[in-house]
Design a protein around this motif. Structure first.
Motif, PDB file in Angstrom:
ATOM      1  N   ALA A   1       4.593  15.247  12.759  1.00 54.21           N
ATOM      2  CA  ALA A   1       5.206  14.283  13.685  1.00 54.21           C
ATOM      3  C   ALA A   1       4.159  13.291  14.191  1.00 54.21           C
ATOM      4  CB  ALA A   1       5.857  15.021  14.846  1.00 54.21           C
ATOM      5  N   GLU A   2       2.951  13.778  14.452  1.00 53.23           N
ATOM      6  CA  GLU A   2       1.891  12.880  14.948  1.00 53.23           C
ATOM      7  C   GLU A   2       1.515  11.853  13.869  1.00 53.23           C
ATOM      8  OE1 GLU A   2      -0.043  16.377  17.706  1.00 53.23           O
ATOM      9  OE2 GLU A   2      -1.265  15.545  16.070  1.00 53.23           O
ATOM     10  N   VAL A   3       1.365  12.355  12.654  1.00 54.78           N
ATOM     11  CA  VAL A   3       0.991  11.464  11.538  1.00 54.78           C
ATOM     12  C   VAL A   3       2.078  10.409  11.327  1.00 54.78           C
ATOM     13  CG1 VAL A   3       0.810  11.448   9.019  1.00 54.78           C
ATOM     14  CG2 VAL A   3      -0.534  13.077  10.346  1.00 54.78           C
ATOM     15  N   ILE A   4       3.333  10.842  11.400  1.00 50.88           N
ATOM     16  CA  ILE A   4       4.446   9.905  11.186  1.00 50.88           C
ATOM     17  C   ILE A   4       4.504   8.863  12.303  1.00 50.88           C
ATOM     18  CG2 ILE A   4       6.993   9.765  11.227  1.00 50.88           C
ATOM     19  CD1 ILE A   4       7.006  12.208   9.393  1.00 50.88           C
ATOM     20  N   ALA A   5       4.294   9.299  13.550  1.00 50.97           N
ATOM     21  CA  ALA A   5       4.329   8.347  14.673  1.00 50.97           C
ATOM     22  C   ALA A   5       3.290   7.252  14.459  1.00 50.97           C
ATOM     23  CB  ALA A   5       4.084   9.077  15.986  1.00 50.97           C
ATOM     24  N   GLU A   6       2.121   7.639  13.960  1.00 51.94           N
ATOM     25  CA  GLU A   6       1.049   6.661  13.735  1.00 51.94           C
ATOM     26  C   GLU A   6       1.372   5.700  12.593  1.00 51.94           C
ATOM     27  OE1 GLU A   6      -2.972   8.163  12.994  1.00 51.94           O
ATOM     28  OE2 GLU A   6      -2.707   9.253  14.892  1.00 51.94           O
ATOM     29  N   VAL A   7       1.760   6.285  11.476  1.00 53.95           N
ATOM     30  CA  VAL A   7       1.958   5.476  10.270  1.00 53.95           C
ATOM     31  C   VAL A   7       3.183   4.557  10.406  1.00 53.95           C
ATOM     32  CG1 VAL A   7       3.396   6.944   8.767  1.00 53.95           C
ATOM     33  CG2 VAL A   7       1.453   5.731   7.815  1.00 53.95           C
ATOM     34  N   SER A   8       4.140   4.980  11.213  1.00 53.34           N
ATOM     35  CA  SER A   8       5.383   4.215  11.371  1.00 53.34           C
ATOM     36  C   SER A   8       5.167   2.852  12.015  1.00 53.34           C
ATOM     37  CB  SER A   8       6.376   4.972  12.250  1.00 53.34           C
ATOM     38  OG  SER A   8       6.815   6.118  11.609  1.00 53.34           O
ATOM     39  N   LEU A   9       4.084   2.744  12.788  1.00 57.70           N
ATOM     40  CA  LEU A   9       3.876   1.478  13.491  1.00 57.70           C
ATOM     41  C   LEU A   9       3.094   0.474  12.657  1.00 57.70           C
ATOM     42  CD1 LEU A   9       3.333   2.672  17.151  1.00 57.70           C
ATOM     43  CD2 LEU A   9       5.391   1.832  16.050  1.00 57.70           C
ATOM     44  N   LYS A  10       2.684   0.902  11.456  1.00 55.36           N
ATOM     45  CA  LYS A  10       1.994  -0.037  10.567  1.00 55.36           C
ATOM     46  C   LYS A  10       3.020  -0.845   9.790  1.00 55.36           C
ATOM     47  CE  LYS A  10      -2.132   2.710  10.271  1.00 55.36           C
ATOM     48  NZ  LYS A  10      -2.995   3.534   9.473  1.00 55.36           N
ATOM     49  N   ASN A  11       2.533  -1.840   9.062  1.00 54.66           N
ATOM     50  CA  ASN A  11       3.443  -2.713   8.315  1.00 54.66           C
ATOM     51  C   ASN A  11       3.103  -2.718   6.837  1.00 54.66           C
ATOM     52  OD1 ASN A  11       2.931  -4.446  11.129  1.00 54.66           O
ATOM     53  ND2 ASN A  11       5.028  -4.322  10.457  1.00 54.66           N
ATOM     54  N   GLY A  12       4.112  -3.031   6.031  1.00 57.54           N
ATOM     55  CA  GLY A  12       3.896  -3.279   4.611  1.00 57.54           C
ATOM     56  C   GLY A  12       3.464  -2.071   3.814  1.00 57.54           C
ATOM     57  N   LEU A  13       3.991  -0.893   4.154  1.00 57.58           N
ATOM     58  CA  LEU A  13       3.615   0.326   3.430  1.00 57.58           C
ATOM     59  C   LEU A  13       4.816   0.877   2.658  1.00 57.58           C
ATOM     60  CD1 LEU A  13       1.779   2.333   6.253  1.00 57.58           C
ATOM     61  CD2 LEU A  13       0.720   0.938   4.464  1.00 57.58           C
ATOM     62  N   VAL A  14       4.519   1.578   1.571  1.00 60.11           N
ATOM     63  CA  VAL A  14       5.524   2.458   0.973  1.00 60.11           C
ATOM     64  C   VAL A  14       5.119   3.855   1.418  1.00 60.11           C
ATOM     65  CG1 VAL A  14       6.520   3.383  -1.139  1.00 60.11           C
ATOM     66  CG2 VAL A  14       5.915   0.948  -1.014  1.00 60.11           C
ATOM     67  N   ILE A  15       6.018   4.531   2.146  1.00 59.02           N
ATOM     68  CA  ILE A  15       5.669   5.826   2.739  1.00 59.02           C
ATOM     69  C   ILE A  15       6.493   6.935   2.085  1.00 59.02           C
ATOM     70  CG2 ILE A  15       5.566   7.182   4.883  1.00 59.02           C
ATOM     71  CD1 ILE A  15       5.585   4.494   6.433  1.00 59.02           C
ATOM     72  N   ALA A  16       5.816   7.848   1.404  1.00 56.26           N
ATOM     73  CA  ALA A  16       6.509   9.037   0.889  1.00 56.26           C
ATOM     74  C   ALA A  16       6.377  10.114   1.953  1.00 56.26           C
ATOM     75  CB  ALA A  16       5.876   9.491  -0.417  1.00 56.26           C
ATOM     76  N   THR A  17       7.492  10.709   2.346  1.00 56.31           N
ATOM     77  CA  THR A  17       7.450  11.706   3.412  1.00 56.31           C
ATOM     78  C   THR A  17       7.577  13.109   2.824  1.00 56.31           C
ATOM     79  OG1 THR A  17       9.839  11.571   3.659  1.00 56.31           O
ATOM     80  CG2 THR A  17       8.522  10.181   5.112  1.00 56.31           C
ATOM     81  N   GLY A  18       7.132  14.101   3.589  1.00 53.78           N
ATOM     82  CA  GLY A  18       7.331  15.499   3.186  1.00 53.78           C
ATOM     83  C   GLY A  18       8.825  15.806   3.238  1.00 53.78           C
ATOM     84  N   GLY A  19       9.245  16.793   2.450  1.00 57.07           N
ATOM     85  CA  GLY A  19      10.673  17.097   2.348  1.00 57.07           C
ATOM     86  C   GLY A  19      11.349  17.422   3.668  1.00 57.07           C
ATOM     87  N   GLY A  20      10.582  17.972   4.634  1.00 59.09           N
ATOM     88  CA  GLY A  20      11.217  18.383   5.895  1.00 59.09           C
ATOM     89  C   GLY A  20      11.036  17.374   7.015  1.00 59.09           C
TER      90      GLY A  20
ATOM     91  N   GLU B   1       0.845  -1.195   0.000  1.00 53.84           N
ATOM     92  CA  GLU B   1       0.000   0.000   0.000  1.00 53.84           C
ATOM     93  C   GLU B   1       0.883   1.249   0.000  1.00 53.84           C
ATOM     94  OE1 GLU B   1      -3.128   2.163   2.978  1.00 53.84           O
ATOM     95  OE2 GLU B   1      -2.727   0.034   3.321  1.00 53.84           O
ATOM     96  N   PHE B   2       0.462   2.282  -0.717  1.00 56.68           N
ATOM     97  CA  PHE B   2       1.230   3.527  -0.764  1.00 56.68           C
ATOM     98  C   PHE B   2       0.566   4.597   0.090  1.00 56.68           C
ATOM     99  CE2 PHE B   2       1.714   7.795  -2.572  1.00 56.68           C
ATOM    100  CZ  PHE B   2       3.094   7.938  -2.480  1.00 56.68           C
ATOM    101  N   VAL B   3       1.344   5.280   0.939  1.00 55.52           N
ATOM    102  CA  VAL B   3       0.797   6.437   1.646  1.00 55.52           C
ATOM    103  C   VAL B   3       1.763   7.610   1.532  1.00 55.52           C
ATOM    104  CG1 VAL B   3      -0.561   5.158   3.370  1.00 55.52           C
ATOM    105  CG2 VAL B   3       1.774   5.796   3.905  1.00 55.52           C
ATOM    106  N   ASP B   4       1.194   8.810   1.559  1.00 57.73           N
ATOM    107  CA  ASP B   4       1.976  10.031   1.431  1.00 57.73           C
ATOM    108  C   ASP B   4       1.677  10.836   2.698  1.00 57.73           C
ATOM    109  OD1 ASP B   4       2.747  12.624   0.810  1.00 57.73           O
ATOM    110  OD2 ASP B   4       2.411  12.297  -1.336  1.00 57.73           O
ATOM    111  N   THR B   5       2.689  11.101   3.503  1.00 56.01           N
ATOM    112  CA  THR B   5       2.399  11.751   4.799  1.00 56.01           C
ATOM    113  C   THR B   5       1.804  13.148   4.591  1.00 56.01           C
ATOM    114  OG1 THR B   5       4.676  12.541   5.048  1.00 56.01           O
ATOM    115  CG2 THR B   5       4.129  10.449   6.099  1.00 56.01           C
TER     116      THR B   5
END
Ligand code: DQA
Length: 554
Positions: free
Chosen positions: A313-332, A280-284
């Motif tokens: 930071a809140e969104v990243i903390a949540e998404v980081s604990l999931k599995n099997g993702l492709v995560i595109a992050t914001g530049g900063g 699954e793809f997610v974009d923070t």
């Protein structure tokens, strides 16, 4: 049930997916209350089961035969029914053994600290002792039952080389915990954490950042399952089964995190990669927009950057604990260390490095609206992207190319380039008393064979021209994981080769067939050496193989 796992709470168990990759049985998870264990075992309505916390000792009275190692450790994790009788064994022991070998190599004669007081600490102790560790010390908060306290460990055993954590510190859902203060154990060369959720605990991440070989417990979990499944089916799996299943399990569970500048291609590459790997793809940035129900430019304009970073930071903390993702992050995103730590827990971070002159300004990105702004950002952030990533991928050809490179890195198959300079094509003919009788094509065959054994890709290239060698080094940028170079006579003259190696920043080993240090004065200078992690001289053509080994070890 025929095959499965019994325990108290099994909600987060990975055992079902692991076992079902190994054999074609259905593997059931059965949660039992303490008072149900006896009835379950006496009914014997199963063929083979695994046992987990807190029943590894509870099952003892109901077994007909108990293996020596299970007896010694005082815990059973595998029960097989044969001829109506129940046989208990401990394959956690074998799993721990496999993990220690993988992460720490030979621990004979080494001092080992084991954190924790539960069953896994006893398993780790038994394995370390059987491996011939010089001193195996258990450490627990209470310091009771043969264990010492943490303060005693820091005081008396700061020279420990191996650390094995069996405590739940840092385990899901409280993933911020870290079992130990690594600053107070400066001699560690190997760190193992039995925790596998998250895949990398804070302890493992911090140890890796210090250059210590470190890994979480997934490999052990897979290995104990493979040994248990062998007992269930009374057979032996082919060699490499543990690695294969571990790789498959990792591919399903691990997140792939893309970092880098705005417009570096994180979304394009990320979507393509996710499709390719069936993840699954997610974009923070998109998650932030969804949560805030407004565009990022608006959040910046109305609330300011600090507010945006807080939500990010809140969104990243949540998404980081999931599995099997492709995560595109914001530049900063990687500017905050807590985000990096969170993203690394279940993810491998890939810095997508697009040449700065290809980063086009965008009106929808508040900090990257003009060429000047982009240049300023790139200067500020480059070193952060570089130091926070697990791997850098150069996105200078096409998104499809970057996807292939990421897949190649994930497969663990390294790409090594072996470069030979002038006159080395004359090997075998050229001064054989100095360079030996092996011809250049025989050397290439030797290297090929070695590459096959190590399961890596090696490309060999020879040229008599300095410029060609410079070009080859440049072309390796972002593609090769290591370079072996014998620059021949250019060793002693070429600043251009040195500069090329410095430009691409690829780990490089310098090789000379002859013992150059014992030869003429003019051979005593090596320009490339300043860009090499090691030099091997005088080992004949074997030097090339040793150099490859060094690069593969990393
Ligand atoms: C060499 C040593 C160099 O001094 C010489 O010019 C070579 C080969 C070696 O492999 O021993 O060409 O690099």
């Amino acid at each position: 049930m025929k095959y499965g796992l019994i325990g108290e709470k099994l909600g987060h168990s990975f055992s079902k997916t692991i076992h079902e990759k190994l054999a074609d049985y259905t593997y059931e998870l059965k949660e039992l209350k303490e008072n149900e264990v006896e009835g379950f075992l006496k009914a014997k309505e199963f063929e083979g089961i695994n046992v987990t916390i807190p029943y590894k000792q509870t099952v003892f009275p109901y077994l007909d035969v108990i293996s020596k190692r299970a007896e010694k450790i005082g815990a059973v994790n595998t029960i097989v029914k044969k001829g109506g009788k129940l046989y208990g064994d401990n394959t956690d022991y074998l799993g721990m053994k496999a993990l220690i070998e993988r992460v720490c190599g030979d621990i004979e004669g080494k001092k080992v600290l084991i954190l924790g007081s539960g069953g896994t600490s006893k398993t780790a102790k038994a394995v370390a002792e059987d491996f011939g560790a010089s001193n195996v010390i258990r450490v627990s908060r209470s310091g009771k039952d043969g264990a010492i306290t943490y303060e005693e460990a820091y005081g008396k055993h700061a020279d420990a080389q191996i650390l094995i954590n069996t405590t739940p510190a840092g385990m899901y859902p409280n993933t911020d915990g870290c079992a130990v203060d690594l600053d107070r154990l400066p001699n560690l060369t190997g760190v193992i954490d039995a925790i596998y959720n998250p895949l990398r605990s804070v302890l493992v991440i911090k140890a890796q950042e210090r250059g210590i070989s470190a890994e979480g417990g997934l490999f052990m979990l897979v290995a104990q399952a493979v040994y248990a499944a062998e007992q269930f089916a009374d057979m032996t799996f082919e060699e490499g089964t543990i690695e294969k299943v571990f790789g498959a399990e990792m591919n399903e569970k691990r997140n792939i995190v893309l970092t880098g500048m705005p417009k570096a291609g994180k979304t394009t590459v990320g979507k393509m990669l996710a499709k390719n790997l069936n993840l699954e793809f997610v974009d923070t940035d998109k998650l932030i927009v969804d949560r805030e129900k407004r565009e990022i430019t608006e959040i910046f304009a109305k609330e300011g950057e600090d507010y945006f970073r807080k939500v990010e930071a809140e969104v990243i903390a949540e998404v980081s604990l999931k599995n099997g993702l492709v995560i595109a992050t914001g530049g900063g995103a990687v500017l905050r260390p807590e985000n990096v730590l969170n993203l690394k827990k279940n993810g491998q971070i890939f810095f997508l490095n697009r040449p700065v002159d290809e980063l086009t300004p965008s009106r929808t990105r508040p900090l990257a609206g003009s060429v000047d702004k982009i240049l300023k950002l790139f200067k500020e952030r480059y070193s952060v992207y570089k130091s926070t990533c697990d791997h850098m991928v150069v996105n200078n050809v096409s998104a499809a190319d970057a996807v292939e490179r990421i897949k190649e890195i994930l497969s663990g198959r390294k790409n090594i380039l072996v470069l030979n300079g002038p006159n080395l094509n004359m090997l075998g003919v050229r001064e054989p008393d100095i360079y030996g009788f092996t011809t250049y094509s025989q050397l290439c065959e030797l290297i090929d064979r070695h590459a096959k054994e190590l399961r890596i890709n090696v490309t060999t290239y020879q040229s008599n021209s300095e410029g060609d060698l410079v070009t080859k080094i440049q072309e390796a940028y972002g593609k090769a994981d290591g370079i072996v170079i014998n620059p021949g006579a250019y060793t002693h003259t070429s600043v251009a080769l040195l500069d090329a190696l410095k430009a691409v920043q690829i780990p490089t080993v310098e090789v000379h067939i002859s013992e150059v240090s014992k030869r003429e004065n003019f051979r005593q200078i090596s320009y490339v050496r300043a860009a090499c992690m090691a030099t091997i001289t005088g080992h004949g053509v074997n030097g090339y193989l040793e150099a490859i080994d060094l690069l593969v070890k990393g």
